[in-house]
Design a protein around this motif. Structure first.
Motif, mmCIF file in Angstrom:
data_model
loop_
_atom_site.group_PDB
_atom_site.id
_atom_site.type_symbol
_atom_site.label_atom_id
_atom_site.label_comp_id
_atom_site.label_asym_id
_atom_site.label_seq_id
_atom_site.Cartn_x
_atom_site.Cartn_y
_atom_site.Cartn_z
ATOM 1 N N ILE A 72 -63.494 78.127 -28.790
ATOM 2 C CA ILE A 72 -63.348 76.917 -27.823
ATOM 3 C C ILE A 72 -62.758 77.571 -26.566
ATOM 4 C CG2 ILE A 72 -61.407 75.927 -28.738
ATOM 5 C CD1 ILE A 72 -64.322 74.013 -27.421
ATOM 6 N N ASN A 73 -61.584 78.253 -26.557
ATOM 7 C CA ASN A 73 -60.906 78.751 -25.484
ATOM 8 C C ASN A 73 -61.801 79.761 -24.532
ATOM 9 O OD1 ASN A 73 -58.614 77.259 -26.313
ATOM 10 N ND2 ASN A 73 -57.631 79.021 -27.070
ATOM 11 N N ALA A 74 -62.602 80.810 -25.255
ATOM 12 C CA ALA A 74 -63.498 81.425 -24.849
ATOM 13 C C ALA A 74 -64.506 80.734 -23.839
ATOM 14 C CB ALA A 74 -64.125 82.559 -25.661
ATOM 15 N N LEU A 75 -64.986 79.540 -24.468
ATOM 16 C CA LEU A 75 -65.968 78.957 -23.630
ATOM 17 C C LEU A 75 -65.329 78.280 -22.684
ATOM 18 C CD1 LEU A 75 -67.949 77.425 -26.824
ATOM 19 C CD2 LEU A 75 -68.832 79.009 -25.175
ATOM 20 N N THR A 76 -64.259 77.460 -22.900
ATOM 21 C CA THR A 76 -63.825 76.742 -21.704
ATOM 22 C C THR A 76 -63.057 77.409 -20.499
ATOM 23 O OG1 THR A 76 -61.759 76.337 -22.863
ATOM 24 C CG2 THR A 76 -63.413 74.736 -23.072
ATOM 25 N N GLU A 77 -62.591 78.610 -21.026
ATOM 26 C CA GLU A 77 -61.940 79.429 -19.885
ATOM 27 C C GLU A 77 -63.018 80.682 -19.483
ATOM 28 O OE1 GLU A 77 -58.704 81.209 -21.925
ATOM 29 O OE2 GLU A 77 -57.832 79.216 -22.283
ATOM 30 N N ARG A 78 -64.357 80.587 -19.827
ATOM 31 C CA ARG A 78 -65.316 81.329 -19.520
ATOM 32 C C ARG A 78 -65.012 82.795 -19.600
ATOM 33 N NH1 ARG A 78 -66.857 76.726 -19.295
ATOM 34 N NH2 ARG A 78 -68.218 75.696 -17.907
ATOM 35 N N LYS A 79 -64.438 83.045 -20.763
ATOM 36 C CA LYS A 79 -64.047 84.499 -21.082
ATOM 37 C C LYS A 79 -64.982 85.128 -22.093
ATOM 38 C CE LYS A 79 -59.292 84.392 -19.579
ATOM 39 N NZ LYS A 79 -57.959 83.931 -19.777
ATOM 40 N N GLY A 80 -66.329 84.670 -22.052
ATOM 41 C CA GLY A 80 -67.199 85.104 -22.773
ATOM 42 C C GLY A 80 -67.646 86.551 -22.051
ATOM 43 N N VAL A 81 -68.934 87.093 -22.810
ATOM 44 C CA VAL A 81 -69.704 87.997 -22.250
ATOM 45 C C VAL A 81 -70.776 87.739 -21.386
ATOM 46 C CG1 VAL A 81 -68.662 89.439 -24.196
ATOM 47 C CG2 VAL A 81 -71.115 88.477 -24.364
ATOM 48 N N THR A 82 -71.528 88.820 -20.715
ATOM 49 C CA THR A 82 -72.857 88.675 -20.082
ATOM 50 C C THR A 82 -73.899 88.732 -21.040
ATOM 51 O OG1 THR A 82 -71.886 90.037 -18.325
ATOM 52 C CG2 THR A 82 -74.254 89.806 -18.140
ATOM 53 N N VAL A 83 -74.679 87.298 -21.092
ATOM 54 C CA VAL A 83 -75.640 87.221 -21.823
ATOM 55 C C VAL A 83 -77.104 87.158 -21.280
ATOM 56 C CG1 VAL A 83 -76.596 85.395 -23.570
ATOM 57 C CG2 VAL A 83 -74.318 85.416 -23.263
ATOM 58 N N GLY A 84 -77.953 87.760 -21.889
ATOM 59 C CA GLY A 84 -79.491 87.753 -21.510
ATOM 60 C C GLY A 84 -80.184 86.906 -22.510
ATOM 61 N N LEU A 85 -81.297 86.179 -22.164
ATOM 62 C CA LEU A 85 -81.871 85.096 -22.770
ATOM 63 C C LEU A 85 -83.430 85.617 -22.963
ATOM 64 C CD1 LEU A 85 -82.300 82.449 -24.144
ATOM 65 C CD2 LEU A 85 -82.645 81.460 -22.090
ATOM 66 N N ILE A 86 -83.802 85.533 -23.941
ATOM 67 C CA ILE A 86 -85.460 85.911 -24.306
ATOM 68 C C ILE A 86 -85.926 84.539 -24.845
ATOM 69 C CG2 ILE A 86 -87.099 87.106 -25.317
ATOM 70 C CD1 ILE A 86 -85.066 89.343 -25.801
ATOM 71 N N THR A 87 -86.808 84.006 -24.049
ATOM 72 C CA THR A 87 -87.425 82.687 -24.542
ATOM 73 C C THR A 87 -88.917 82.628 -24.261
ATOM 74 O OG1 THR A 87 -87.211 80.367 -24.139
ATOM 75 C CG2 THR A 87 -87.009 81.654 -22.136
ATOM 76 N N THR A 88 -89.510 81.393 -24.573
ATOM 77 C CA THR A 88 -90.784 81.321 -24.417
ATOM 78 C C THR A 88 -91.239 81.249 -23.035
ATOM 79 O OG1 THR A 88 -90.922 80.234 -26.678
ATOM 80 C CG2 THR A 88 -92.862 79.915 -25.069
ATOM 81 N N GLU A 89 -92.685 81.827 -22.751
ATOM 82 C CA GLU A 89 -93.246 81.716 -21.451
ATOM 83 C C GLU A 89 -93.257 80.460 -21.041
ATOM 84 O OE1 GLU A 89 -97.278 83.424 -21.547
ATOM 85 O OE2 GLU A 89 -97.046 84.046 -19.515
ATOM 86 N N GLY A 90 -92.935 80.280 -19.671
ATOM 87 C CA GLY A 90 -92.933 78.799 -19.302
ATOM 88 C C GLY A 90 -91.723 78.059 -19.372
ATOM 89 N N PHE A 91 -90.827 78.558 -20.013
ATOM 90 C CA PHE A 91 -89.523 77.940 -20.400
ATOM 91 C C PHE A 91 -88.163 78.667 -20.000
ATOM 92 C CE2 PHE A 91 -92.869 75.593 -22.690
ATOM 93 C CZ PHE A 91 -92.625 74.434 -22.496
ATOM 94 N N ARG A 92 -88.441 79.638 -19.050
ATOM 95 C CA ARG A 92 -87.003 80.394 -18.704
ATOM 96 C C ARG A 92 -86.204 79.177 -17.858
ATOM 97 N NH1 ARG A 92 -88.081 83.808 -13.085
ATOM 98 N NH2 ARG A 92 -86.232 84.729 -13.513
ATOM 99 N N ASP A 93 -86.374 78.149 -17.580
ATOM 100 C CA ASP A 93 -85.468 77.470 -17.028
ATOM 101 C C ASP A 93 -85.037 76.315 -17.628
ATOM 102 O OD1 ASP A 93 -85.487 78.816 -14.418
ATOM 103 O OD2 ASP A 93 -87.518 77.834 -13.785
ATOM 104 N N THR A 94 -85.454 76.190 -19.018
ATOM 105 C CA THR A 94 -84.852 75.248 -19.896
ATOM 106 C C THR A 94 -83.364 74.959 -19.589
ATOM 107 O OG1 THR A 94 -86.895 75.597 -21.390
ATOM 108 C CG2 THR A 94 -84.564 74.374 -22.344
ATOM 109 N N LEU A 95 -82.724 76.197 -19.669
ATOM 110 C CA LEU A 95 -81.034 76.264 -19.460
ATOM 111 C C LEU A 95 -80.816 75.415 -18.189
ATOM 112 C CD1 LEU A 95 -79.447 77.501 -21.930
ATOM 113 C CD2 LEU A 95 -79.085 79.370 -20.163
ATOM 114 N N GLU A 96 -81.326 75.602 -17.261
ATOM 115 C CA GLU A 96 -80.881 75.172 -15.939
ATOM 116 C C GLU A 96 -81.348 73.574 -15.916
ATOM 117 O OE1 GLU A 96 -81.187 78.055 -12.921
ATOM 118 O OE2 GLU A 96 -80.572 76.403 -11.230
ATOM 119 N N ILE A 97 -82.810 73.368 -16.246
ATOM 120 C CA ILE A 97 -83.262 72.029 -16.118
ATOM 121 C C ILE A 97 -82.258 70.960 -17.047
ATOM 122 C CG2 ILE A 97 -85.410 70.432 -16.684
ATOM 123 C CD1 ILE A 97 -86.895 73.045 -15.948
ATOM 124 N N ALA A 98 -82.059 71.599 -17.995
ATOM 125 C CA ALA A 98 -81.161 70.897 -19.025
ATOM 126 C C ALA A 98 -81.663 69.567 -19.210
ATOM 127 C CB ALA A 98 -79.758 70.499 -18.625
#
Lengths: 690, 547
Positions: A72-98
């Motif tokens: 929870i600390n790594a999440l709230t303090e934004r101390k995680g790593v650089t992540v790349g996402l692989i998702t279904t065609e047409g849905f790369r923005d799901t994460l941003e549209i929320a």
């Protein structure tokens, strides 16, 4: 077992690393506690330090369970790593549209939370499943090498894979996962189905992304912890506390550490459920009041409620981020001992959610805090012993307390006494509303429940809250301030599987539903056996998630083993009853199943508590004096003071009273009667039998 | 002791908690996705006369509805209001405010044999009859074509359901099971709220309870009036052409004690269903007022006492019976944006530039190919919001009309509606650039899986785009595009009952928000990130932002 067993729980928090050790000796249970500073970034050092401080040798420990806020600390303090996402065609923005919601809806300057993966690292692969899990278009991995090349170039440390409808059919995700691992063996990678098999693509994708984000950090932490402890001679690898009230192996936790995200409060609530079984109180309202927050949860028939509707940073001001992992159902509010009381521009008094923290802390600490906190109000009202503040470690700075309360009183136009009473009443009201959310609002009658309060502040407020809610009685567990650690030692190895599976409850449905459970159970047995847990030690609980046809939200119903066509009608009826209790009406509409919730448990040798002998009722031996206590609505009364350490099984007495030990103060109101049970828990009846 | 400020505050907090609980209960039990997912609903608590005491979560456009409904019921029924009664209305000339799909339920709360308040809720029901599935048709010219009118009647009499009324309501719906489930969810919600208020009154006494409500409203008024004095005094006016070439006008006068919104100089009501009731126009002004004055605190009757709204009976913003009002929401969002746009240049620190500003109401129906049952999608859409000084606008959130509202996940839509969602992504069409850029809108593709489907949609800000400030670029515009299986393509902003068949793709395209400030002033690093993230092409970046 000839020698006495040594069980240890260690808990790494943001500020302190705590230790509780329990040794079952022939003459009873011996509890040892110790506290040291948390030592970021080498957290294992703090754990080794606290063992040393508590006089423990790792080699002598039979069972070590570890809780940590690293995720929870790594999440709230934004101390995680650089992540790349692989998702279904047409849905790369799901994460941003929320989901597009604006909780703070009159605020035109609302700011939507930023996704954890920027758009250029959100990539797509063609291929589609249907909601039934049938392949609509084949997976095309021809673009994957280019994606991985991009990820390498951009310094990606962890990869999340989340494809549409993977809850119904995991094969596309598995194929991507296999290919990524083959092409880039040492990258940290997770596919959404490894964490959850429930639908809603935004929630599942965000879960996979946040898991990837903390994975290298948490794995590194757990590795170092394991190495540090085994270097000191610990023989059995530690168990790690999870958000679902269970513990899991260190190895398994390292794979999807996101399951630890809300493990902090989980152990206390599990402890409440276990203690309830021990003292024959299966229905419990559990309340944990700490320094900055109060958390509560409801336990029915000895079972905690586990859900997957968990969000971080979700407030009235922000939509937050969902994490679809099994988490104990709790309500948390910013109302703890350190919560600051403040008066707004319209002369309304508020308590929290801001906290004075450890520094400067409440005014009473005398460390420069000028804001009045709940602790200061309790001190002023004589609920807390001025001369025995923090277990006598430090005298309370009453001048500072008075000044802080005066400032609140001035803004309200009331006296210092009234200001202090007001703070306690508002704080209590905030907590009552939180307790109502988990009880009355879900159709439970609080009169059927026992309020179990723990944490540093729980025992101080419990009776007032219990009176307001008219609970059956109030119980304060022995060693209430370290009750969470006790809960850790009572935990089983536990995994919760949530799988979305639409099914009607018409004739012939049983075999279909039965096979969904059977498949999940054999998968669970398989993972357990890979970790050396025999099949015979694994037990299951089956829940179905049901709704009336066309509805969306579901009600969980506990099912009998072995689902047959004969039993289907009973399942539907059980649902209708549960639904009616929560929502006050029933419908003739058909019932359908939306998914299953399977609980798999294996005991890993948890602590067995032995009752002590009940002695005489007379509690005089524990009396250490009297003092005048302000009970707010009930006025001022001369309360008898009891030394908590000297209260023995069988003793009983009446309020008004105060029970003090090193970690907590129990406030007993005038009309209450108190008795000590065989395990030294304090039972408080709200109305004195006469 | 019982009248001390702390007790009053505790009662106020508990009333707020009750409104929230009513909301949660309704959400969890509703049958229509427009209620349980989109949360096109609201809950509220009023005093005995129907003045708003507290509102639950949901959508801002529903916050000011329920008090008006209760006031109508109180006026109509007078002495004939009994404990255990539940009233229902949906007609804007009988306390309903919005359109016929929105059923309002209200229940009096009794303590010591007197009414101490009301609990009420409003929710969009999937079908209440009328000439078109879903009850909304762009062809409607009279309210009679838009469904069953419920002129504030008793649905439950002293605890007993009036089965005749219930039967009439369900019989008039194309989706009676949904309607019945949703109405019961609403009944449960008002009853839970009423129970909580009764408990409060019995615990603290009616007098104390009522004083708490009074003082809560006074608090709302004090906080609004205090902030009002900080707004720049003056008279502001705006005339804005619309997509259909009509011109809307607003004059706003702000003094230290009053905020007057004059909407009188506007076109006559028309035959299309885009009229709104006067109460609807008032709510639009209330929304902007609340956002300007005090967005944080909960709204109650006191919050709006300094606001005056002037309308002309017979105008599009004050329609007379029996005008059609089905698409009133698109008109409301225009009024809301009109007031916002009129004031923004004078208080840019309080108001961002124009957003996609449309409900983008999308209605798709047909037969589910896997279950054989009727499905109906009733959805507002997400779009881009405008930028403000120092901050890019938000991508893909709901309009100012909606608030704590959720879009439908593709996975759930495919299962529930039996169609495919081919894509759901950000719309990167040019528009909204500036020193601070507008947020991106949405592209959403629905692929139809069976014959005999239909599409109805009503989008504005299609021709007249979201407005910018300080030389930013305007937004890209909203529209819906239908790519037929036979290869033809049509673009619409308003379409009613268009036939759809297998493999037709309905593409919803929503606008970006508008930009703030000259694009040439945009931070170089931000431009680089825009290009890297594919939000703008390198060539357009060069053209607008310079090298």
């Amino acid at each position: 077992m000839s020698k006495s067993e040594q069980r240890v729980a260690t808990d790494v928090g943001g500020t302190f690393t705590d230790l509780v050790a329990i040794e079952n000796k022939p003459d009873g249970v011996k509890i040892t506690t110790a506290k040291t500073d948390t030592t970021p970034p080498n957290f294992e050092v703090g754990v080794l330090n606290v063992l040393k401080k508590g006089g423990m040798s790792a080699a002598d420990i039979d069972f070590l369970v570890h809780g940590t806020t690293v995720v929870i600390n790594a999440l709230t303090e934004r101390k995680g790593v650089t992540v790349g996402l692989i998702t279904t065609e047409g849905f790369r923005d799901t994460l941003e549209i929320a989901r597009g919601n604006r909780p703070d809806f009159f605020n035109l300057h609302y700011e939507k939370p930023t996704p954890f993966v920027p758009r250029y690292l959100r990539t797509e692969v063609p291929g589609r499943m249907t909601y039934k899990g049938e392949e609509r278009a084949p997976l095309d991995l021809s673009g994957l090498p280019e994606i991985l090349q991009l990820f390498r170039k951009e310094g990606v440390d962890a990869i999340a894979i989340s494809l549409l409808h993977s809850y119904a059919n995991t094969s596309h995700e598995e194929a991507v996962l296999a290919k990524v691992t083959e092409d880039w063996p040492d990258v940290s990678v997770v596919a959404s189905h490894q964490i959850t098999r429930e639908w809603r693509e935004y929630e599942r994708t965000n879960t996979a992304v946040l898991s990837a984000y903390v994975q290298p950090v948490a794995a590194n932490y757990l590795n170092k912890l394991n190495e540090g402890l085994s270097a000191q001679g610990l023989q059995n690898s530690p168990y790690i506390m999870q958000s679902n009230c269970g513990v899991d192996s260190l190895k398994s936790t390292s794979k999807t550490p996101i399951t630890m995200v809300e493990s902090g409060p989980a152990s206390g609530f599990w402890g409440a459920a276990e203690l309830g079984k021990l003292i024959d109180e299966p229905n419990i309202l559990a309340l944990d009041i700490g320094g900055t927050t109060a958390k509560c949860s409801l336990i029915e028939n000895g079972e905690v409620r586990i859900m997957t509707d968990y969000w971080i940073e979700r407030t009235r001001k922000s939509s937050g981020y969902p994490i679809m992992v099994p988490v104990v159902d709790l309500v948390e509010i910013g109302n703890g001992g350190g919560s600051i009381a403040w008066v707004d521009e319209f002369e309304k008094l508020h308590v929290g959610p801001h906290s004075a923290g450890a520094l400067p802390g409440p005014a009473a600490y005398g460390k420069g805090g000028t804001d009045a906190t709940t602790t200061d109000a309790n001190l002023w009202l004589n609920r807390i012993n001025r001369d025995y503040f923090c277990g006598g470690d430090a005298p309370a700075d009453i001048t500072a307390v008075e000044k802080a309360l005066q400032s609140v009183g001035k803004k309200l136009g009331v006296s210092v006494d009234e200001a202090a009473q007001g703070i306690v009443r508002i704080a209590n009201n905030n907590m009552v509303n939180a307790l109502k959310l988990v009880s009355l609002n879900r159709g439970h009658d609080t009169r059927d429940f026992t309020l179990l309060a723990f944490g540093g502040g729980g025992p101080m407020h419990a009776v007032a809250l219990g009176q307001e809610l008219q609970v059956k009685k109030v119980v304060i567990p022995t060693a209430a301030s370290v009750f969470s650690a006790w809960g850790m030692m009572m935990s089983d190895l536990r995994r919760d599987y949530f799988i979305t599976q639409l099914a009607s409850l018409e004739e012939g449905a049983a075999s279909n539903i039965e096979s969904v459970f059977k498949n999940a159970e054999s998968a669970a047995v398989k993972t357990f056996s890979e970790e050396g847990v025999e099949k015979t030690k694994v037990s299951f609980m089956r829940y179905g998630k049901f709704r009336y046809q066309n509805q969306e939200h579901t009600t969980e119903v506990l099912l009998d083993k072995g689902i047959t066509d004969k039993g289907i009608d009973k399942i539907a009826e059980d649902f209708r009853v549960a639904y009616e209790r929560e929502y006050t009406y029933r419908l003739e509409a058909p019932v359908e199943m939306v998914g299953i919730h399977l609980v798999a448990r294996a005991e890993v040798g948890k602590l067995v508590m032995k009752p002590g002998k009940l002695g005489g009722k007379d509690a005089k031996a524990a009396v250490k004096g009297t003092r005048e206590v302000d009970y707010a609505l009930e006025g001022k009364h001369e309360a008898t003071l009891y030394d908590g350490d000297k209260l023995n099984p069988g003793m009983s007495f009446n309020g008004p009273a105060i029970i003090e030990d090193a970690g907590t103060t129990v406030v007993v109101h005038p009309q209450n009667s108190v008795s000590i049970d065989a395990y030294r828990n304090i039972h408080i009846l709200l109305e004195r039998d006469s | 002791m019982s009248n001390d400020p702390i007790t009053l505050e505790i009662i106020q907090n508990s009333i707020q908690a009750a409104a929230d609980e009513m909301f949660a209960a309704m959400r969890k039990t509703a049958m229509s996705s427009i209620i349980y997912e989109v949360l096109d609903m609201g809950t509220g608590i009023t005093d005995a006369e129907g003045r708003l005491a507290s509102s639950g979560a949901g959508i801002p456009a529903f916050v000011g509805v329920l008090d008006k409904s209760v006031q109508f019921i109180v006026e109509k029924f007078g002495e004939d209001i009994k404990a255990g009664d539940v009233f229902i209305t949906n007609d804007p000339w009988h306390g309903g405010v919005t359109h016929l799909n929105d059923l309002v339920l209200a229940m009096p709360v009794f303590a010591d044999d007197q009414i101490i308040g009301w609990t009420a809720n409003i929710a969009h029901n999937s079908d209440v009859g009328g000439m078109a599935p879903g009850s909304l048709s762009g062809e409607a010219t009279e309210i009679f074509q838009e469904g069953l009118r419920l002129p504030a009647v008793k649905l439950i009499r002293e605890g007993d359901t009036d089965q005749s009324v219930m039967d009439i309501i369900t019989c008039n719906s194309r989706m009676p099971d949904f309607l019945l489930g949703d109405v019961w969810a609403a009944i449960a919600s008002v009853r839970i709220g009423a129970k909580r208020l009764e408990e409060l009154a019995s615990k603290y006494g009616c007098g104390t309870y009522q004083r708490a409500v009074e003082s809560f409203m006074d608090f709302g008024e004090r906080s609004a009036r205090a902030e009002l004095t900080k707004l720049p005094n003056g008279t502001y006016e705006l005339s804005e052409p619309q997509d259909d070439d009509r011109v809307y006008n607003v004059k706003i006068t702000i003094t230290d004690t009053e905020f007057v919104v004059d909407l009188q100089d506007n076109p006559d009501e028309d035959a299309a269903p885009t009229n709104t009731s006067r109460d609807g126009a008032v709510i639009c002004a209330q929304m902007v007022f609340k956002s300007l004055i005090n967005p944080e605190s909960p709204a109650n009757d006191g919050s709006f006492r300094a606001l005056k709204v002037l309308t002309r009976e017979g105008s599009v913003f004050h329609a007379r019976e029996p005008a059609a009002i089905g698409f009133y929401f698109e008109t409301e969002v225009r009024i809301n944006d009109l007031i916002w746009r009129c004031l923004a240049p004078h208080m840019p620190e309080r108001l961002p530039t124009g957003s996609f500003s449309s409900i983008c109401g999308t209605f798709i129906g047909g037969i589910h190919p896997d279950t054989g049952r009727q499905y109906t999608i009733i959805e507002p859409q997400l779009g881009g919001w405008g930028a403000w000084e120092g901050k890019d606008g938000n991508p893909c959130i709901f309009s100012s009309f909606h608030g704590e509202t959720y879009n439908t996940p593709a996975e759930i839509s495919e299962a529930r509606n039996g169609l495919y969602v081919d894509r759901m992504e950000l719309n990167t069409a040019p528009g909204g650039e500036g020193q601070y850029t507008g947020g991106r809108g949405l592209i959403l593709d629905y692929r139809i899986r069976t014959e005999n489907g239909f599409l109805t949609a009503g989008f504005t800000r299609s021709k007249v785009k979201p407005w910018s400030m300080q030389n930013g670029e305007e937004g890209s515009g909203n529209y819906v595009e239908v790519n037929k299986a036979d290869g033809t393509q049509e673009t619409y902003s308003f379409v009613s009952g268009l036939s759809l068949t297998t493999d037709d793709v309905v593409r919803v395209v929503t606008s970006s928000g508008a930009g703030y400030g000259d694009p040439k002033k945009r931070d170089r690093e931000a431009v680089k990130q825009d290009v890297k993230n594919g939000l703008i092409t390198p060539s357009r970046a060069k053209e607008l932002y310079g090298s």
